[in-house]
Design a protein around this motif. Structure first.
Motif, PDB file in Angstrom:
ATOM      1  N   ARG A 181       0.837  -1.193   0.000  1.00  0.00           N
ATOM      2  CA  ARG A 181       0.000   0.000   0.000  1.00  0.00           C
ATOM      3  C   ARG A 181       0.874   1.245   0.000  1.00  0.00           C
ATOM      4  NH1 ARG A 181      -2.644  -3.560   3.522  1.00  0.00           N
ATOM      5  NH2 ARG A 181      -4.870  -3.905   3.112  1.00  0.00           N
ATOM      6  N   TYR A 182       0.600   2.124  -0.935  1.00  0.00           N
ATOM      7  CA  TYR A 182       1.238   3.451  -0.946  1.00  0.00           C
ATOM      8  C   TYR A 182       0.141   4.472  -0.692  1.00  0.00           C
ATOM      9  CZ  TYR A 182       3.191   7.830  -2.600  1.00  0.00           C
ATOM     10  OH  TYR A 182       3.587   9.144  -2.680  1.00  0.00           O
ATOM     11  N   SER A 183       0.287   5.233   0.387  1.00  0.00           N
ATOM     12  CA  SER A 183      -0.749   6.197   0.789  1.00  0.00           C
ATOM     13  C   SER A 183      -0.221   7.609   0.607  1.00  0.00           C
ATOM     14  CB  SER A 183      -1.150   5.953   2.250  1.00  0.00           C
ATOM     15  OG  SER A 183      -1.621   4.635   2.424  1.00  0.00           O
ATOM     16  N   GLY A 184      -0.312   8.102  -0.611  1.00  0.00           N
ATOM     17  CA  GLY A 184       0.146   9.459  -0.899  1.00  0.00           C
ATOM     18  C   GLY A 184      -0.985  10.451  -1.033  1.00  0.00           C
ATOM     19  N   GLY A 185      -2.203   9.949  -1.250  1.00  0.00           N
ATOM     20  CA  GLY A 185      -3.354  10.824  -1.415  1.00  0.00           C
ATOM     21  C   GLY A 185      -4.130  10.989  -0.122  1.00  0.00           C
ATOM     22  N   ALA A 186      -5.256  11.640  -0.219  1.00  0.00           N
ATOM     23  CA  ALA A 186      -6.123  11.809   0.954  1.00  0.00           C
ATOM     24  C   ALA A 186      -6.671  10.461   1.395  1.00  0.00           C
ATOM     25  CB  ALA A 186      -7.275  12.757   0.615  1.00  0.00           C
ATOM     26  N   LYS A 187      -6.914  10.332   2.680  1.00  0.00           N
ATOM     27  CA  LYS A 187      -7.365   9.062   3.236  1.00  0.00           C
ATOM     28  C   LYS A 187      -8.671   8.597   2.604  1.00  0.00           C
ATOM     29  CE  LYS A 187      -7.941   6.725   7.686  1.00  0.00           C
ATOM     30  NZ  LYS A 187      -7.921   6.885   9.174  1.00  0.00           N
ATOM     31  N   ALA A 188      -9.512   9.544   2.237  1.00  0.00           N
ATOM     32  CA  ALA A 188     -10.812   9.198   1.664  1.00  0.00           C
ATOM     33  C   ALA A 188     -10.740   8.831   0.183  1.00  0.00           C
ATOM     34  CB  ALA A 188     -11.778  10.365   1.848  1.00  0.00           C
ATOM     35  N   ASP A 189      -9.618   9.098  -0.454  1.00  0.00           N
ATOM     36  CA  ASP A 189      -9.482   8.829  -1.889  1.00  0.00           C
ATOM     37  C   ASP A 189      -9.353   7.329  -2.140  1.00  0.00           C
ATOM     38  OD1 ASP A 189      -9.555  11.522  -2.302  1.00  0.00           O
ATOM     39  OD2 ASP A 189      -7.402  11.742  -2.684  1.00  0.00           O
ATOM     40  N   ALA A 190     -10.180   6.806  -3.026  1.00  0.00           N
ATOM     41  CA  ALA A 190     -10.090   5.392  -3.394  1.00  0.00           C
ATOM     42  C   ALA A 190      -8.791   5.142  -4.143  1.00  0.00           C
ATOM     43  CB  ALA A 190     -11.285   5.000  -4.259  1.00  0.00           C
ATOM     44  N   PRO A 191      -8.173   3.987  -3.951  1.00  0.00           N
ATOM     45  CA  PRO A 191      -6.897   3.718  -4.615  1.00  0.00           C
ATOM     46  C   PRO A 191      -7.068   3.149  -6.011  1.00  0.00           C
ATOM     47  CG  PRO A 191      -7.455   1.878  -3.224  1.00  0.00           C
ATOM     48  CD  PRO A 191      -8.568   2.886  -3.056  1.00  0.00           C
ATOM     49  N   VAL A 192      -5.991   3.142  -6.752  1.00  0.00           N
ATOM     50  CA  VAL A 192      -5.890   2.301  -7.930  1.00  0.00           C
ATOM     51  C   VAL A 192      -5.115   1.062  -7.500  1.00  0.00           C
ATOM     52  CG1 VAL A 192      -6.020   4.168  -9.601  1.00  0.00           C
ATOM     53  CG2 VAL A 192      -3.792   3.480  -8.716  1.00  0.00           C
ATOM     54  N   VAL A 193      -5.354  -0.045  -8.178  1.00  0.00           N
ATOM     55  CA  VAL A 193      -4.729  -1.308  -7.783  1.00  0.00           C
ATOM     56  C   VAL A 193      -3.930  -1.873  -8.951  1.00  0.00           C
ATOM     57  CG1 VAL A 193      -5.126  -3.674  -6.994  1.00  0.00           C
ATOM     58  CG2 VAL A 193      -6.567  -1.821  -6.130  1.00  0.00           C
ATOM     59  N   LEU A 194      -2.692  -2.288  -8.660  1.00  0.00           N
ATOM     60  CA  LEU A 194      -1.846  -2.992  -9.616  1.00  0.00           C
ATOM     61  C   LEU A 194      -1.743  -4.445  -9.161  1.00  0.00           C
ATOM     62  CD1 LEU A 194       1.132  -0.470  -9.985  1.00  0.00           C
ATOM     63  CD2 LEU A 194      -0.971  -0.576 -11.346  1.00  0.00           C
ATOM     64  N   VAL A 195      -1.967  -5.376 -10.081  1.00  0.00           N
ATOM     65  CA  VAL A 195      -1.889  -6.802  -9.770  1.00  0.00           C
ATOM     66  C   VAL A 195      -0.820  -7.417 -10.660  1.00  0.00           C
ATOM     67  CG1 VAL A 195      -3.123  -8.985  -9.688  1.00  0.00           C
ATOM     68  CG2 VAL A 195      -4.344  -6.858  -9.179  1.00  0.00           C
ATOM     69  N   GLY A 196       0.219  -7.999 -10.058  1.00  0.00           N
ATOM     70  CA  GLY A 196       1.320  -8.539 -10.836  1.00  0.00           C
ATOM     71  C   GLY A 196       1.456 -10.047 -10.716  1.00  0.00           C
ATOM     72  N   LYS A 197       1.497 -10.723 -11.836  1.00  0.00           N
ATOM     73  CA  LYS A 197       1.697 -12.178 -11.852  1.00  0.00           C
ATOM     74  C   LYS A 197       3.079 -12.516 -11.310  1.00  0.00           C
ATOM     75  CE  LYS A 197       2.357 -16.008 -15.119  1.00  0.00           C
ATOM     76  NZ  LYS A 197       2.422 -16.381 -16.551  1.00  0.00           N
ATOM     77  N   GLY A 198       3.119 -13.371 -10.280  1.00  0.00           N
ATOM     78  CA  GLY A 198       4.379 -13.689  -9.622  1.00  0.00           C
ATOM     79  C   GLY A 198       4.748 -15.159  -9.685  1.00  0.00           C
ATOM     80  N   ILE A 199       4.756 -15.738 -10.880  1.00  0.00           N
ATOM     81  CA  ILE A 199       5.232 -17.118 -11.028  1.00  0.00           C
ATOM     82  C   ILE A 199       6.754 -17.074 -11.092  1.00  0.00           C
ATOM     83  CG2 ILE A 199       5.263 -19.173 -12.483  1.00  0.00           C
ATOM     84  CD1 ILE A 199       2.618 -18.838 -11.144  1.00  0.00           C
ATOM     85  N   THR A 200       7.407 -17.423 -10.000  1.00  0.00           N
ATOM     86  CA  THR A 200       8.858 -17.249  -9.916  1.00  0.00           C
ATOM     87  C   THR A 200       9.622 -18.280 -10.748  1.00  0.00           C
ATOM     88  OG1 THR A 200       8.931 -18.515  -7.852  1.00  0.00           O
ATOM     89  CG2 THR A 200       8.758 -16.112  -7.684  1.00  0.00           C
ATOM     90  N   PHE A 201       8.996 -19.389 -11.060  1.00  0.00           N
ATOM     91  CA  PHE A 201       9.501 -20.279 -12.119  1.00  0.00           C
ATOM     92  C   PHE A 201       8.342 -21.102 -12.634  1.00  0.00           C
ATOM     93  CE2 PHE A 201      11.612 -23.603 -14.424  1.00  0.00           C
ATOM     94  CZ  PHE A 201      12.639 -22.903 -15.035  1.00  0.00           C
ATOM     95  N   ASP A 202       8.283 -21.230 -13.958  1.00  0.00           N
ATOM     96  CA  ASP A 202       7.159 -21.905 -14.592  1.00  0.00           C
ATOM     97  C   ASP A 202       7.644 -23.081 -15.433  1.00  0.00           C
ATOM     98  OD1 ASP A 202       4.735 -22.641 -15.634  1.00  0.00           O
ATOM     99  OD2 ASP A 202       4.657 -21.014 -17.109  1.00  0.00           O
ATOM    100  N   THR A 203       7.480 -24.282 -14.896  1.00  0.00           N
ATOM    101  CA  THR A 203       7.798 -25.483 -15.668  1.00  0.00           C
ATOM    102  C   THR A 203       6.654 -25.882 -16.594  1.00  0.00           C
ATOM    103  OG1 THR A 203       6.842 -26.995 -14.047  1.00  0.00           O
ATOM    104  CG2 THR A 203       9.156 -26.347 -13.712  1.00  0.00           C
TER     105      THR A 203
END
Length: 486
Positions: free
Chosen positions: A242-264
């Motif tokens: 969580r990065y809280s740089g805006g006002a507390k009431a401001d809804a966030p944007v969300v980043l979702v990153g695929k974390g397959i550290t190795f894929d056989t």
């Protein structure tokens, strides 16, 4: 690297005290704006056939009369745009590699004006050219001697260029972190390693990190994520930043990153050739970490959440099998027809988890499909979204950051191939339009917010002699996040 603007004195660029002067020239002749000594040197190189005004051309000379810099490099820019300026800077730097220059000054003459965008591009070109991976390679060459880069500007341009250099350095820090994580081998960059990197980021102002363990994810009902993780001896981690740089009431944007550290590929095992490159399958996760690193550096007034489902995809006695049916966190059931289509299985639970933040928008980033590489190659990332405004904002951010994407369709007809006789959906459709049907699978879990998907399978890393992570799409993401703060 120390980046600064420099306003030349009465003698102009020729009088700048630097070890090397890189002159980016545009047009089809020696620019009239060049100081006489530099113009003469450039024309002499042209006359001798060592330089001309064509793509990719560079040349250097030393000991130029009337020029204080010991070496002068000329590099041609195809036009007056920022991308051409960046390419010309990168090409010119190639002539300085291995030399003794500790301080290089950069002059744009007939090419892009040294504004904020060009200044940011300068930082990107220099940091990319100077990056050397050495975490597991002690024999890697030492860092070059270049420590300082000055962008030559007029006094009226200095403020904008300074802002561009600052932003560029923040983004470059994020790109470097993403590259460092992705370049590490799979036995080093495990889910636990990604979690540790997230906790390091939480030492910066306004950033917090939480790591959910296997039991936490099971309690939340993340059956799809856990299905992929069950074949690996490495414990899965679900990372929440969580990065809280805006006002507390401001809804966030969300980043979702695929974390397959190795894929056989799991039970649907991949071919052995180039399987080593599947350590890069956590490129989406790396880009989220990189974006948060840039947020830590730049501190913009915006709220951002980062979600990283991290696990290996391994074969074994406990591994999920083709034909197995699992229940996702959303309650929807999934027939797993191919265990190598695992990225979408971990992302769908993260996309459901994102609902709790009531986000203004969610963007997932994943090295998802080889089909996207076939469709778009290695220059542009694939962008999928039904929201025109969100898609355009991301496309614009990519252009500003020199990290381009291309919008792909999400027509409802593509969803038909995901039908299953035994579950609410299958995890794959036919081969045709594979990148699109993968996006359509993810779309089924995003009905409660604005959503976009970035398929970075073709852009997150390079193969061959230049094998390694690119750090993309950190520049695109950061430019988009900065635009949310305005």
């Amino acid at each position: 690297m120390d980046f600064k603007t420099l306003v030349p004195g009465a003698g102009g660029a020729a009088a700048v005290a630097a070890d090397a002067l890189l002159v980016v020239v545009g047009g089809d002749a020696v620019p009239a704006a060049l100081p006489k000594a530099l113009a003469t040197a450039c024309q002499q190189l042209v006359n001798e056939g060592d330089f001309d005004f064509k793509a990719g051309r560079t040349a250097w000379t030393a000991g130029v009369d009337g020029v204080k810099a010991r070496r002068v490099v000329f590099s041609w820019a195809a036009d007056a745009g920022v991308p051409a300026f960046r390419k010309a800077v990168a090409a010119g730097l190639g002539l300085l590699k291995g030399g003794g220059a500790a301080h290089a000054a950069v002059l744009s003459a007939g090419a892009a004006a040294p504004d904020a965008a060009a200044a940011e591009a300068l930082v990107a070109a220099v940091t990319e050219a100077s990056y050397v991976y050495r975490a597991t390679k002690p024999s890697a060459p030492a860092a070059g001697k270049l420590k300082r880069v000055s962008l030559l500007v007029e006094k009226s341009q200095a403020a904008a260029a300074d802002a561009g250099l600052k932003q560029g350095q923040g983004i470059a820090a994020g790109v470097e972190l993403a590259r460092e994580c992705a370049n590490r081998p799979g036995n080093v960059c495990t889910p636990a390693y990604l979690a540790a990197e997230a906790k390091k980021l939480a030492k910066a102002p306004r950033i917090k990190a939480e790591v959910l363990e296997r039991k936490d994810c099971e309690k939340l009902g993340m059956g799809s994520f856990m299905a992929v993780a069950q074949g690996s001896a490495q414990p899965p981690k679900f990372i929440v930043l969580r990065y809280s740089g805006g006002a507390k009431a401001d809804a966030p944007v969300v980043l979702v990153g695929k974390g397959i550290t190795f894929d056989t590929g799991g039970i649907s095992l991949k071919p052995g050739a180039e399987m080593d490159e599947m350590k890069f399958d956590m490129g989406g996760a790396a880009s989220v970490l990189g974006a948060f690193k840039a947020l830590a550096e730049l501190q913009p007034p915006v709220n951002v959440v980062g979600l990283i489902p991290a696990t290996e995809n391994m074969p074994g006695g406990k591994a999920v099998k083709p034909g197995d049916v699992v229940t996702s966190m959303s309650g929807q059931t999934i027939e797993i027809l191919n265990t190598d289509a695992e990225g979408r299985l971990i992302l769908c639970d993260a996309l459901t988890y994102a609902e709790r933040f009531t986000p203004t928008a969610v963007v997932d980033i994943a090295t998802l499909t080889g089909a996207c590489v076939i469709a778009l190659g290695h220059h542009r990332s694939g962008l999928f979204s039904a929201d025109d405004a969100l898609a355009q904002a991301l496309l614009d951010a990519g252009e500003r950051g020199g990290d381009p994407a291309w919008r792909m369709p999400v027509d409802a007809e593509y969803d038909e191939g995901l039908k299953s006789n035994f579950a609410d959906m299958a995890n794959i459709a036919g081969r045709a339009g594979g990148a699109i049907t993968a996006a359509m699978f993810l779309k089924r879990f995003t009905g409660k917010y604005r959503w976009a998907h970035l398929d970075i399978a073709g852009t997150a890393w390079k193969s061959g002699a230049a094998k390694g992570s690119t750090g993309r799409p950190v520049p695109l993401l950061v430019h988009w996040l900065l635009a949310q703060a305005r």
